[in-house]
Scaffold this motif. Structure first.
Motif, PDB file in Angstrom:
ATOM      1  N   HIS A  10       0.400  -1.483  -0.133  1.00 16.62           N
ATOM      2  CA  HIS A  10      -0.472   0.322   0.144  1.00 16.62           C
ATOM      3  C   HIS A  10       1.054   1.695   0.411  1.00 16.62           C
ATOM      4  O   HIS A  10       1.805   1.100   0.405  1.00 16.62           O
ATOM      5  CB  HIS A  10      -1.248  -0.173   0.736  1.00 16.62           C
ATOM      6  N   ALA A  11       0.283   1.973  -0.409  1.00 19.12           N
ATOM      7  CA  ALA A  11       0.333   3.524   0.487  1.00 19.12           C
ATOM      8  C   ALA A  11       1.414   3.984   1.246  1.00 19.12           C
ATOM      9  O   ALA A  11       1.265   3.474   2.413  1.00 19.12           O
ATOM     10  CB  ALA A  11      -0.014   4.413  -0.532  1.00 19.12           C
ATOM     11  N   LEU A  98      -0.436  -3.240  -6.526  1.00 21.58           N
ATOM     12  CA  LEU A  98      -1.016  -4.377  -7.072  1.00 21.58           C
ATOM     13  C   LEU A  98      -1.929  -5.335  -6.056  1.00 21.58           C
ATOM     14  O   LEU A  98      -1.093  -6.368  -5.793  1.00 21.58           O
ATOM     15  CB  LEU A  98       0.164  -5.379  -7.554  1.00 21.58           C
ATOM     16  N   SER A  99      -2.656  -4.559  -5.118  1.00 22.85           N
ATOM     17  CA  SER A  99      -2.517  -5.552  -4.017  1.00 22.85           C
ATOM     18  C   SER A  99      -4.167  -6.111  -4.309  1.00 22.85           C
ATOM     19  O   SER A  99      -4.250  -7.663  -4.163  1.00 22.85           O
ATOM     20  CB  SER A  99      -3.409  -4.518  -2.599  1.00 22.85           C
ATOM     21  N   ARG A 100      -4.954  -5.799  -5.732  1.00 22.73           N
ATOM     22  CA  ARG A 100      -5.780  -6.608  -6.264  1.00 22.73           C
ATOM     23  C   ARG A 100      -5.179  -8.770  -7.115  1.00 22.73           C
ATOM     24  O   ARG A 100      -5.367  -9.400  -6.198  1.00 22.73           O
ATOM     25  CB  ARG A 100      -6.934  -6.859  -7.510  1.00 22.73           C
ATOM     26  N   GLU A 101      -4.147  -7.642  -7.471  1.00 21.48           N
ATOM     27  CA  GLU A 101      -3.327  -9.596  -7.936  1.00 21.48           C
ATOM     28  C   GLU A 101      -2.367  -9.657  -7.293  1.00 21.48           C
ATOM     29  O   GLU A 101      -2.272 -10.657  -6.949  1.00 21.48           O
ATOM     30  CB  GLU A 101      -2.429  -8.501  -9.249  1.00 21.48           C
ATOM     31  N   VAL A 124       7.185  -9.403  -3.401  1.00 15.37           N
ATOM     32  CA  VAL A 124       7.583  -8.763  -2.050  1.00 15.37           C
ATOM     33  C   VAL A 124       7.069  -7.877  -1.857  1.00 15.37           C
ATOM     34  O   VAL A 124       6.452  -6.840  -2.555  1.00 15.37           O
ATOM     35  CB  VAL A 124       8.590  -8.080  -2.301  1.00 15.37           C
ATOM     36  N   TRP A 125       5.936  -8.640  -0.330  1.00 15.67           N
ATOM     37  CA  TRP A 125       4.853  -7.707  -0.139  1.00 15.67           C
ATOM     38  C   TRP A 125       5.845  -6.509   1.124  1.00 15.67           C
ATOM     39  O   TRP A 125       5.737  -7.296   2.234  1.00 15.67           O
ATOM     40  CB  TRP A 125       3.374  -8.529   0.347  1.00 15.67           C
ATOM     41  N   VAL A 126       5.996  -5.332   0.722  1.00 15.53           N
ATOM     42  CA  VAL A 126       6.075  -4.353   1.841  1.00 15.53           C
ATOM     43  C   VAL A 126       5.143  -4.071   2.850  1.00 15.53           C
ATOM     44  O   VAL A 126       4.238  -3.371   2.539  1.00 15.53           O
ATOM     45  CB  VAL A 126       6.957  -3.185   1.038  1.00 15.53           C
TER      46      VAL A 126
END
Length: 193
Positions: A10-11, A98-101, A124-126
């Motif tokens: 996310h932002a 790219l959260s939906r993806e 990588v999920w930051v």
């Protein structure tokens, strides 16, 4: 073999900062040429012009209008640009929420990505806490965040946190105040076979 590395989240999580910090180290560790594709750099100007024409607000990139009509074409073009580079033998680091993806598992779907088995995929999920993200967004003063900040309760409902099977192949990275060892560990996981 080429690498496709996604820096998602996310932002305010520091995706771009993290990608740029690891970028030269990725090239050295893999011995491959890389290109950096940041969604905001590639499509920010276009989106601003389109939203300015449609709504009069060039910084409106979180409203329902943007999310319904411009978000998906931007992301598709981002993936298509990554694929073209991979076909030319250039590894790619992609920076975008790219959260939906991630939620739908698309970033590991080779058919959806349009890539073959010779590409190594890492996602990588930051992440940071909501409070840290909010403080960073306020501090950076980016006009593109105005809608988000003005509608924070609405925006925070869209903040997706991967769980269960969605986490199976994700490399989760807490970017609140990472140590040098945390960066080293992430790099090792990005380039491992």
């Amino acid at each position: 073999m080429t690498h496709l590395v996604f820096f998602c989240g996310h932002a305010g999580t520091g995706k771009t900062t993290l990608a740029k910090r690891l970028f030269p180290r990725l090239m050295r560790a893999t011995g491959e040429p890389f290109c950096l594709l940041d969604k905001d750099t590639l499509y920010g100007g276009y989106s601003a012009a389109a939203m300015g024409a449609l709504t009069g607000d060039p910084n409106d990139r979180d409203s329902p209008l943007f999310l319904q009509h411009l978000r998906d074409p931007e992301y598709r073009a981002l993936i298509d640009t990554a694929r073209e580079n991979l076909e030319l033998g250039v590894s790619v680091a992609v920076v975008a929420p790219l959260s939906r993806e991630v939620r739908d598992g698309r970033l590991f779907d080779r058919q959806w990505l349009g890539i073959g088995d010779t590409v190594t995929i890492r996602v990588v999920w930051v992440q940071v806490t909501e409070d840290v993200a909010h403080a960073r967004i306020v501090a950076r003063g980016n006009p593109n965040d105005a809608y988000k900040l003005a509608h924070w309760d609405e925006y925070r409902q869209r903040r997706f946190v991967p769980s269960g099977d969605q986490c199976r192949d994700l490399l989760r990275f807490d970017n609140s105040a990472p140590s040098n060892e945390a960066y080293d560990e992430l790099l090792a996981r990005l380039v491992s076979s």
